[in-house]
Design a protein around this motif. Structure first.
Motif, PDB file in Angstrom:
ATOM      1  N   LEU A  20       0.984  -1.574   0.058  1.00 48.72           N
ATOM      2  CA  LEU A  20      -0.055  -0.126  -0.216  1.00 48.72           C
ATOM      3  C   LEU A  20       0.779   1.364  -0.371  1.00 48.72           C
ATOM      4  O   LEU A  20       0.351   2.338  -0.950  1.00 48.72           O
ATOM      5  CB  LEU A  20      -0.943   0.062   0.964  1.00 48.72           C
ATOM      6  N   VAL A  21       1.869   1.481   0.891  1.00 53.86           N
ATOM      7  CA  VAL A  21       3.159   2.340   0.859  1.00 53.86           C
ATOM      8  C   VAL A  21       3.435   2.460  -0.676  1.00 53.86           C
ATOM      9  O   VAL A  21       3.365   4.177  -1.032  1.00 53.86           O
ATOM     10  CB  VAL A  21       3.866   2.439   1.969  1.00 53.86           C
ATOM     11  N   LEU A  22       4.170   1.454  -1.028  1.00 52.51           N
ATOM     12  CA  LEU A  22       4.529   1.853  -1.950  1.00 52.51           C
ATOM     13  C   LEU A  22       3.939   2.609  -3.589  1.00 52.51           C
ATOM     14  O   LEU A  22       4.181   3.074  -4.073  1.00 52.51           O
ATOM     15  CB  LEU A  22       5.352   0.608  -2.385  1.00 52.51           C
ATOM     16  N   THR A  23       2.466   1.749  -3.631  1.00 49.97           N
ATOM     17  CA  THR A  23       2.036   2.117  -4.220  1.00 49.97           C
ATOM     18  C   THR A  23       0.806   3.883  -4.621  1.00 49.97           C
ATOM     19  O   THR A  23       1.009   4.363  -5.275  1.00 49.97           O
ATOM     20  CB  THR A  23       0.735   1.607  -4.214  1.00 49.97           C
ATOM     21  N   LEU A  24       1.279   4.334  -2.999  1.00 46.01           N
ATOM     22  CA  LEU A  24       1.230   4.944  -2.915  1.00 46.01           C
ATOM     23  C   LEU A  24       1.452   6.574  -3.014  1.00 46.01           C
ATOM     24  O   LEU A  24       1.769   6.948  -4.148  1.00 46.01           O
ATOM     25  CB  LEU A  24       0.140   5.937  -1.508  1.00 46.01           C
ATOM     26  N   VAL A  25       2.961   5.554  -3.117  1.00 45.56           N
ATOM     27  CA  VAL A  25       4.489   6.977  -3.219  1.00 45.56           C
ATOM     28  C   VAL A  25       4.706   6.770  -4.437  1.00 45.56           C
ATOM     29  O   VAL A  25       4.612   7.953  -5.329  1.00 45.56           O
ATOM     30  CB  VAL A  25       5.448   6.019  -2.452  1.00 45.56           C
ATOM     31  N   THR A  26       4.626   5.427  -5.554  1.00 46.86           N
ATOM     32  CA  THR A  26       5.302   5.414  -6.795  1.00 46.86           C
ATOM     33  C   THR A  26       4.042   5.443  -7.530  1.00 46.86           C
ATOM     34  O   THR A  26       4.486   6.072  -8.955  1.00 46.86           O
ATOM     35  CB  THR A  26       6.188   3.762  -7.021  1.00 46.86           C
ATOM     36  N   GLY A  27       3.057   5.050  -7.367  1.00 49.51           N
ATOM     37  CA  GLY A  27       2.167   4.935  -8.315  1.00 49.51           C
ATOM     38  C   GLY A  27       1.220   6.214  -8.126  1.00 49.51           C
ATOM     39  O   GLY A  27       0.004   6.602  -9.010  1.00 49.51           O
ATOM     40  N   VAL A  28       0.634   7.413  -6.637  1.00 52.70           N
ATOM     41  CA  VAL A  28       0.607   8.370  -6.511  1.00 52.70           C
ATOM     42  C   VAL A  28       1.009   9.936  -7.002  1.00 52.70           C
ATOM     43  O   VAL A  28       1.036  10.824  -7.146  1.00 52.70           O
ATOM     44  CB  VAL A  28      -0.897   8.055  -5.975  1.00 52.70           C
ATOM     45  N   ILE A  29       1.659   9.677  -5.048  1.00 48.01           N
ATOM     46  CA  ILE A  29       2.356  10.669  -5.081  1.00 48.01           C
ATOM     47  C   ILE A  29       3.878  11.249  -6.274  1.00 48.01           C
ATOM     48  O   ILE A  29       3.423  12.347  -6.184  1.00 48.01           O
ATOM     49  CB  ILE A  29       3.159  11.085  -3.846  1.00 48.01           C
ATOM     50  N   TYR A  30       4.321   9.766  -6.788  1.00 45.46           N
ATOM     51  CA  TYR A  30       5.548  10.352  -7.547  1.00 45.46           C
ATOM     52  C   TYR A  30       5.222  11.023  -8.672  1.00 45.46           C
ATOM     53  O   TYR A  30       5.461  11.973  -9.369  1.00 45.46           O
ATOM     54  CB  TYR A  30       6.132   9.501  -7.585  1.00 45.46           C
TER      55      TYR A  30
END
Length: 210
Positions: A20-30
């Motif tokens: 979930l964290v990696l999806t949020l960081v790499t898929g949304v925030i970045y």
């Protein structure tokens, strides 16, 4: 038994949290950060290097167009482009080269036919084009088939025809080409180029004012 189940559950929960964290960081925030920076610093390039005429988007400075009448400057040939056979709802063009070898008879015929057409189309009542004047980019397509630029030599070759068909002076059209010729990147990388779409938009504007 219970400890084993508990440990497995903890590992699964830890893995899920990481996902979930990696999806949020790499898929949304970045992506949002990169898009925001691009829109702020390079809005033109970020939006596809759009070219506008009369307030409307008419193309991209990165993609060549075909189908100009002889009243306008012509781009490079688009040999090698594939046809869309999957999505029949839209008429799409696929980028691609001919992949023909230098000694290919098919390629030789294409070049000879293109050169003859360039000579014929650009010869006017008081200006005759010689086959030796035709530059390579006038008779060959680029690797992508979508090159938006032509060489200054090919643009100059078309000046008399464009001037005659639009009732302009040769000097006016030559100035137009000169104003839309881009030099080498940093003064030494690549070759000078002329963007055909931008040049034709300027030509249309000049004709309207004349």
């Amino acid at each position: 038994m219970n400890n084993s189940v508990t440990n497995t559950a903890r590992l699964l929960w830890a893995g899920l949290r990481a996902l979930l964290v990696l999806t949020l960081v790499t898929g949304v925030i970045y992506p949002l950060v990169v898009t925001g920076i691009a829109q702020a610093a390079f809005p033109g390039k970020a939006n596809g290097s759009e070219i506008k005429s009369d307030g409307k988007v008419v193309g991209s400075s990165l993609i060549g167009q075909q189908g100009y009448s002889l009243d306008y400057f012509q781009g490079r040939p688009a040999n090698g482009l594939g046809t869309n056979s999957v999505n029949t709802q839209y008429k799409l063009i696929l980028s691609g080269a001919t992949n023909l070898s230098a000694d290919s008879k098919v390629l030789l015929k294409q070049v000879e036919d293109a050169r003859a057409a360039v000579v014929k189309n650009n010869s006017t009542a008081d200006y005759k084009v010689r086959p030796s004047q035709v530059p390579a980019d006038a008779v060959t397509s680029s690797g992508s088939g979508l090159d938006p630029d032509i060489s200054p030599a090919y643009a100059e070759l078309q000046v008399h025809r464009v001037a005659e068909r639009n009732h302009l002076s040769v000097t006016q059209v030559e100035k137009l080409v000169e104003d839309h010729t881009d030099g080498r990147t940093l003064g030494f990388i690549g070759e000078p180029t002329v963007n055909v779409l931008e040049l034709n938009i300027a030509l249309k504007s000049l004709v309207t004012k004349s």
